[in-house]
Design an enzyme around this catalytic site. Structure first.
Site, PDB file in Angstrom:
ATOM      1  N   ASP A  48       0.908  -1.209   0.003  1.00 59.11           N
ATOM      2  CA  ASP A  48      -0.037   0.061   0.105  1.00 59.11           C
ATOM      3  C   ASP A  48       0.948   1.094  -0.061  1.00 59.11           C
ATOM      4  O   ASP A  48       0.294   2.330  -0.135  1.00 59.11           O
ATOM      5  CB  ASP A  48      -0.950   0.008   1.284  1.00 59.11           C
ATOM      6  CG  ASP A  48      -0.420   0.078   2.444  1.00 59.11           C
ATOM      7  OD1 ASP A  48       0.906   0.073   2.747  1.00 59.11           O
ATOM      8  OD2 ASP A  48      -1.141   0.279   3.548  1.00 59.11           O
ATOM      9  N   ASP A  87      -1.293  -6.299  -0.267  1.00 55.96           N
ATOM     10  CA  ASP A  87      -0.915  -5.724   1.277  1.00 55.96           C
ATOM     11  C   ASP A  87      -2.469  -4.953   1.346  1.00 55.96           C
ATOM     12  O   ASP A  87      -2.825  -4.307   0.655  1.00 55.96           O
ATOM     13  CB  ASP A  87      -0.159  -4.458   0.862  1.00 55.96           C
ATOM     14  CG  ASP A  87       0.512  -4.126   2.019  1.00 55.96           C
ATOM     15  OD1 ASP A  87       0.366  -4.582   3.262  1.00 55.96           O
ATOM     16  OD2 ASP A  87       1.363  -3.031   2.119  1.00 55.96           O
ATOM     17  N   LYS A 117      -0.852  -9.783   3.089  1.00 51.57           N
ATOM     18  CA  LYS A 117      -0.032  -8.916   4.206  1.00 51.57           C
ATOM     19  C   LYS A 117      -0.852  -8.309   5.036  1.00 51.57           C
ATOM     20  O   LYS A 117      -1.463  -7.155   4.473  1.00 51.57           O
ATOM     21  CB  LYS A 117       1.211  -8.327   3.628  1.00 51.57           C
ATOM     22  CG  LYS A 117       2.339  -7.627   4.946  1.00 51.57           C
ATOM     23  CD  LYS A 117       3.357  -7.390   4.349  1.00 51.57           C
ATOM     24  CE  LYS A 117       3.597  -5.717   3.839  1.00 51.57           C
ATOM     25  NZ  LYS A 117       2.973  -4.917   4.762  1.00 51.57           N
ATOM     26  N   GLU A 119      -0.602  -5.687   8.844  1.00 55.19           N
ATOM     27  CA  GLU A 119       0.529  -4.835   9.766  1.00 55.19           C
ATOM     28  C   GLU A 119      -0.217  -5.265  11.301  1.00 55.19           C
ATOM     29  O   GLU A 119      -1.419  -5.217  11.334  1.00 55.19           O
ATOM     30  CB  GLU A 119       0.685  -3.398   9.831  1.00 55.19           C
ATOM     31  CG  GLU A 119       1.153  -3.032   8.343  1.00 55.19           C
ATOM     32  CD  GLU A 119       1.458  -1.468   8.242  1.00 55.19           C
ATOM     33  OE1 GLU A 119       0.783  -0.886   9.253  1.00 55.19           O
ATOM     34  OE2 GLU A 119       1.583  -1.201   6.888  1.00 55.19           O
ATOM     35  N   GLU A 186      10.323  -4.465   9.449  1.00 52.14           N
ATOM     36  CA  GLU A 186      10.664  -3.290   9.090  1.00 52.14           C
ATOM     37  C   GLU A 186      11.520  -2.382   9.935  1.00 52.14           C
ATOM     38  O   GLU A 186      10.947  -2.102  10.952  1.00 52.14           O
ATOM     39  CB  GLU A 186       9.543  -2.483   8.284  1.00 52.14           C
ATOM     40  CG  GLU A 186       9.863  -1.143   7.619  1.00 52.14           C
ATOM     41  CD  GLU A 186       8.765  -0.583   6.915  1.00 52.14           C
ATOM     42  OE1 GLU A 186       7.844  -1.196   6.760  1.00 52.14           O
ATOM     43  OE2 GLU A 186       9.004   0.597   6.411  1.00 52.14           O
TER      44      GLU A 186
END
Ligand code: KIV
Length: 289
Positions: A48, A87, A117, A119, A186
């Site tokens: 994204d 994402d 994916k 977060e 990350e």
């Protein structure tokens, strides 16, 4: 097109077991996907981050499911063989496990991607569990999570203190246990990434700016080639300055058109003399009536 074989989950785990680092890049469009396919990139993420790199927003938050679907479809057409990950954009999974499964299902059904994916750590473990239970491979994302960059104090290193590093390690275990096949780390310190990688039992750890001890490396495509005009993060390696090549080419085009040195005869087409004469006669005849 290359004669690559389709990358599968067993292929990825086989590489990990053999100690061979995995390659992963972001990608947002068909021509770039074509080049990544030819280069043999194993995992392709339609991030994204396209909100910033392609659409010019200041953050990833305005990106919608429809944006992600359109770009992921284009990337799938360019790279039929990479392990393709879509994402999940902001608020496509945070509200509830049901929302998460519905949107993960849209990705799979409408784009042909291989996985999604999302977060977040322990608080998102039930979303990972629900998506995995629906038969959709899910990757987690910890450390600097751009959708909550504001709450994390901006785009900066995460897990610098022992307490914060321990929280990231616990989050990684929680989402691995929820069924994540992989986790992107990350911007966490290299030795924190190393601990998580060593403790992972059935989960592939990918580093973005988190050092060499993961099972694979990810970079943002635009950072590799100087294509994001606002900044290049320190963790990125620039493999070629395509941005400079493009800008120089554009300036040359503008000046050649202005000074009338473009187009040259090789850039356009003529018409045969007899056809041209007939045409001018037709136009003349029209005028006389
Ligand atoms: O959106 C994205 O490209 C990401 C990266 C920061 C890995 O999630």
């Amino acid at each position: 097109m290359s004669d690559r074989k389709k990358v599968t989950l067993p292929y990825l785990f086989k590489k990990v077991d053999a100690g061979e680092p995995l390659t992963m890049l972001t990608c947002y469009d068909y021509p770039t996907a074509y080049f990544q396919e030819e280069a043999g990139v194993e995992i392709v993420l339609v991030g994204d981050s396209l909100g910033m790199t392609m659409l010019g927003y200041d953050s990833t938050l305005p990106v919608t499911m429809d944006d992600m679907i359109r770009h992921t479809q284009a990337v799938r057409r360019g790279t039929p063989n990479a392990w393709l990950i879509g994402d999940m954009p902001y608020m496509s999974y945070q509200p509830s496990p049901e929302t998460a499964v519905r949107n993960a299902g849209r990705f799979m059904a409408e784009t042909g991607c291989d996985a999604i994916k999302l977060e977040g750590g322990v608080e998102m473990a039930d979303r990972i569990a629900a998506i995995t239970a629906a038969g959709i491979p899910a990757m987690g994302h910890l450390g600097l999570t751009p959708q909550s960059a504001g709450a994390l104090g901006g785009f900066r290193l995460q897990g610098k203190s022992a307490m914060h590093a321990k929280k990231i390690i616990d989050d990684a275990k929680a989402i691995e246990e929820a069924g994540a096949f992989a986790i992107l780390l990350e911007l966490v310190p290299d030795r924190v990434c190393q601990i998580i990688t060593e403790r992972a039992e059935n989960c592939i750890i990918i580093s973005l700016g988190s050092g060499p001890y993961a099972h694979g490396q990810l970079l943002i495509y635009h950072d590799l080639f100087g294509l994001y005009p606002k900044f290049t993060p320190r963790m990125a390696k620039v493999y070629g300055n395509a941005g400079e090549v493009i800008l120089n080419g554009l300036k040359q085009y503008v000046s050649e058109v202005k000074e009338k040195s473009f187009p040259e005869p090789k850039n356009y087409f003529g018409i045969k003399d007899e056809e041209y004469e007939e045409l001018t006669q037709i136009l003349k005849d029209e005028e006389t009536f």
